[in-house]
Design a protein around this motif. Structure first.
Motif, PDB file in Angstrom:
ATOM      1  N   PHE A 137      21.810  -1.072   1.047  1.00 44.00           N
ATOM      2  CA  PHE A 137      21.032   0.075   0.603  1.00 44.00           C
ATOM      3  C   PHE A 137      19.836  -0.362  -0.221  1.00 44.00           C
ATOM      4  CE2 PHE A 137      25.270   2.163   1.210  1.00 44.00           C
ATOM      5  CZ  PHE A 137      24.911   2.757   2.411  1.00 44.00           C
ATOM      6  N   MET A 138      19.091  -1.290   0.355  1.00 44.43           N
ATOM      7  CA  MET A 138      17.865  -1.762  -0.279  1.00 44.43           C
ATOM      8  C   MET A 138      16.781  -1.875   0.780  1.00 44.43           C
ATOM      9  SD  MET A 138      19.030  -4.321  -3.261  1.00 44.43           S
ATOM     10  CE  MET A 138      17.823  -3.487  -4.282  1.00 44.43           C
ATOM     11  N   ASN A 139      15.559  -1.746   0.330  1.00 46.88           N
ATOM     12  CA  ASN A 139      14.413  -2.052   1.174  1.00 46.88           C
ATOM     13  C   ASN A 139      14.201  -3.561   1.120  1.00 46.88           C
ATOM     14  OD1 ASN A 139      12.015  -2.099   2.614  1.00 46.88           O
ATOM     15  ND2 ASN A 139      10.765  -1.602   0.826  1.00 46.88           N
ATOM     16  N   ILE A 140      14.453  -4.236   2.236  1.00 49.60           N
ATOM     17  CA  ILE A 140      14.263  -5.687   2.305  1.00 49.60           C
ATOM     18  C   ILE A 140      12.789  -5.901   2.664  1.00 49.60           C
ATOM     19  CG2 ILE A 140      15.014  -7.817   3.426  1.00 49.60           C
ATOM     20  CD1 ILE A 140      17.708  -6.434   3.944  1.00 49.60           C
ATOM     21  N   LYS A 141      12.022  -6.228   1.675  1.00 48.32           N
ATOM     22  CA  LYS A 141      10.568  -6.125   1.742  1.00 48.32           C
ATOM     23  C   LYS A 141       9.898  -7.491   1.813  1.00 48.32           C
ATOM     24  CE  LYS A 141       6.822  -4.006  -1.016  1.00 48.32           C
ATOM     25  NZ  LYS A 141       6.598  -3.189  -2.232  1.00 48.32           N
ATOM     26  N   THR A 142       9.045  -7.676   2.819  1.00 46.87           N
ATOM     27  CA  THR A 142       8.278  -8.890   2.950  1.00 46.87           C
ATOM     28  C   THR A 142       6.979  -8.784   2.133  1.00 46.87           C
ATOM     29  OG1 THR A 142       9.124  -9.429   5.139  1.00 46.87           O
ATOM     30  CG2 THR A 142       6.970 -10.318   4.566  1.00 46.87           C
ATOM     31  N   ILE A 143       6.711  -9.808   1.372  1.00 48.56           N
ATOM     32  CA  ILE A 143       5.431  -9.910   0.642  1.00 48.56           C
ATOM     33  C   ILE A 143       4.754 -11.205   1.056  1.00 48.56           C
ATOM     34  CG2 ILE A 143       4.314 -10.089  -1.624  1.00 48.56           C
ATOM     35  CD1 ILE A 143       6.477  -8.277  -2.722  1.00 48.56           C
ATOM     36  N   TYR A 144       3.524 -11.097   1.509  1.00 43.20           N
ATOM     37  CA  TYR A 144       2.762 -12.232   2.071  1.00 43.20           C
ATOM     38  C   TYR A 144       1.437 -12.335   1.325  1.00 43.20           C
ATOM     39  CZ  TYR A 144       0.586 -15.046   5.842  1.00 43.20           C
ATOM     40  OH  TYR A 144      -0.040 -16.022   6.569  1.00 43.20           O
ATOM     41  N   VAL A 145       1.205 -13.475   0.720  1.00 45.79           N
ATOM     42  CA  VAL A 145      -0.032 -13.709  -0.043  1.00 45.79           C
ATOM     43  C   VAL A 145      -0.795 -14.835   0.626  1.00 45.79           C
ATOM     44  CG1 VAL A 145      -1.023 -14.257  -2.290  1.00 45.79           C
ATOM     45  CG2 VAL A 145       1.143 -12.996  -2.160  1.00 45.79           C
ATOM     46  N   ASP A 146      -1.967 -14.552   1.160  1.00 45.78           N
ATOM     47  CA  ASP A 146      -2.743 -15.551   1.894  1.00 45.78           C
ATOM     48  C   ASP A 146      -3.387 -16.557   0.914  1.00 45.78           C
ATOM     49  OD1 ASP A 146      -3.926 -16.948   3.861  1.00 45.78           O
ATOM     50  OD2 ASP A 146      -5.231 -15.323   4.564  1.00 45.78           O
TER      51      ASP A 146
END
Length: 453
Positions: free
Chosen positions: A444-453
């Protein structure tokens, strides 16, 4: 609608209450929605303080909660106390380990930095059963709270005071208003709660029929859901099993909680070379189980929870006997309101309810097979896939068999049980998704991708 709660041991009305109306439900939804931003903004350490306080409150009030459990669903007092402790331990576990499970996970890519973060979804709506009226709730609630979610509970209609007692423990722990709420509602209102945009996820433990209904409603409204449904767990006894160890666990696995357990062993699949001796010992041990007052320390078999469920179970037993199963013990209703004795059916075969259906009560089905290969085939010959166990003196052999069984959990020479450290859930008609361990908190979590170029 007015509901009567009947004591399974005495048959007397224990409690009467009315379902909540639309206005009360709306208030609970509004409070949960309002509580989420502040609760989710707390640090893990801050939420852990509250969750540990819940555990402490549970232990402090364990005798009173156990008495409620026994009165409402007939659970043996010692089993109730053990369930309360297990629930408190789950709170302590997630308070200690949520930080490890929810830390950012770095993923090497061509980016300057890329990682996965975990964010709470919002309000989790739980539809929970009566058979483990405290543990089933905390199995979802402890990780949900530590993850930063808030929760609303629709408990089974025959355990309303168990639900209220859990809510009271959160109040005693100082948990902010709205973080957890109890809804005493029927199925029609529950469907409206699932549909409400302020609810973000749904979890259910219950029957296959209930799971299909709730999952369908959740799917229509694009709500994430976890379904832990029924089971007809195989207990596979190979020719080289140590019966001194196997038979006592077979008794516990089938008759604890009056057999009203999704992960109870229900089909005892025994190979030919050991079948006669296993059955002899199994019947002898089961004959020592006698229904009694659940509050008495010496009672070793509880009554079933309701008379109508006893009648459903007995109808399955009768149809199995008519189809050729051999009654070796019990197999007839007791004299109390919902009493059913420890019962064993032998020579169970396909086409019988005792083979094809889940028997949710103190009835064991013995299925004789010629060898290991047939044992695996029969174990997998079911629509369910929750738990399974294998019994053999050769651990490597047992592990090999376990890998061939289609179930969410397979135990070798051990009782199938839920453990907060291990993921729990099923496959096929036993449901989908996982509770407990790291897997459960991520559901019950948002499995969130964070991408920093």
């Amino acid at each position: 609608m007015s509901v009567e709660v009947i004591n399974p041991w005495s048959g007397e009305v224990e409690y009467r209450y009315d379902y909540q109306g639309a206005e009360s439900v709306e208030s609970a939804l509004a409070h949960a929605h309002a509580a989420f931003p502040a609760w989710s903004a707390l640090s893990l350490d801050e939420r852990a303080v509250f969750v540990r306080r819940i555990a402490a409150a549970m232990r402090q009030h364990r005798e009173r909660i156990a008495a409620i459990m026994t009165a409402e669903m007939g659970k043996l007092r010692r089993e109730a106390l053990a369930e309360i402790e297990k629930s408190a331990a789950a709170c302590d576990y997630y308070a200690a380990h949520a930080g490890d499970y929810l830390r950012d996970q770095a993923i090497p890519t061509e980016a300057t930095r890329s990682y996965v973060s975990y964010e709470p979804l919002g309000c989790v709506f739980a539809v929970m059963p009566w058979n483990f009226p405290v543990w089933q709730v905390f199995r979802f609630l402890a990780p949900a709270l530590m993850a930063g979610n808030v929760a609303l509970l629709k408990h089974a209609t025959n355990v309303p005071r168990c639900a209220d007692a859990i809510a009271e423990m959160l109040v005693l722990a100082g948990v902010p208003e709205g973080v957890f709420g109890v809804l005493h509602i029927g199925n029609d209102m529950a469907a409206k709660v699932i549909a409400d945009p302020r609810v973000h996820a749904v979890t259910l433990t219950g029957s296959e029929r209930a799971g299909r209904s709730v999952a369908s409603t959740a799917g229509q409204h694009l709500k994430k859901c976890v379904m832990e449904l029924g089971g007809s767990d195989p207990f596979v006894v190979l020719d080289d099993a140590d019966l001194d160890k196997t038979v006592p666990v077979a008794i516990s696995s089938r008759f604890a909680n009056a057999g009203q357990t999704c992960i109870a062993a229900k089909r005892f699949i025994v190979t030919a070379g050991i079948a006669d001796e296993f059955v002899r010992r199994f019947v002898e041990a089961a004959s020592e189980l006698q229904i009694g007052d659940p509050n008495a320390d010496g009672t070793n078999l509880a009554p079933m929870v309701r008379a109508d469920l006893r009648e459903e179970l007995h109808a399955q037993v009768q149809r199995s006997i008519e189809a050729g199963a051999k009654p070796l013990l019990g197999c007839a209703p007791g004299q109390g309101a919902s009493h059913y004795p420890a019962s064993i059916l032998d020579r169970v075969a396909p086409g019988m309810p005792a083979y094809d259906e889940e028997l949710f009560g103190p009835v064991a089905s013995v299925i004789r097979v010629k060898d290991e290969a047939e044992a695996v085939r029969v174990a997998n010959d079911t629509v369910f896939g929750l738990g399974a166990s294998v019994w053999t003196r050769d651990k490597a052999r047992g592990e090999g068999v376990a890998r061939r069984l289609r179930a969410g959990a397979c135990f070798v020479n051990a009782l199938v049980r839920s453990d907060v450290r291990l993921p729990f859930g099923g496959t096929k008609s036993s449901g989908f998704g996982r509770e407990l361990a790291e897997h459960g908190i991520h559901e019950f979590m948002n499995i969130k991708t964070i991408y920093v170029d």
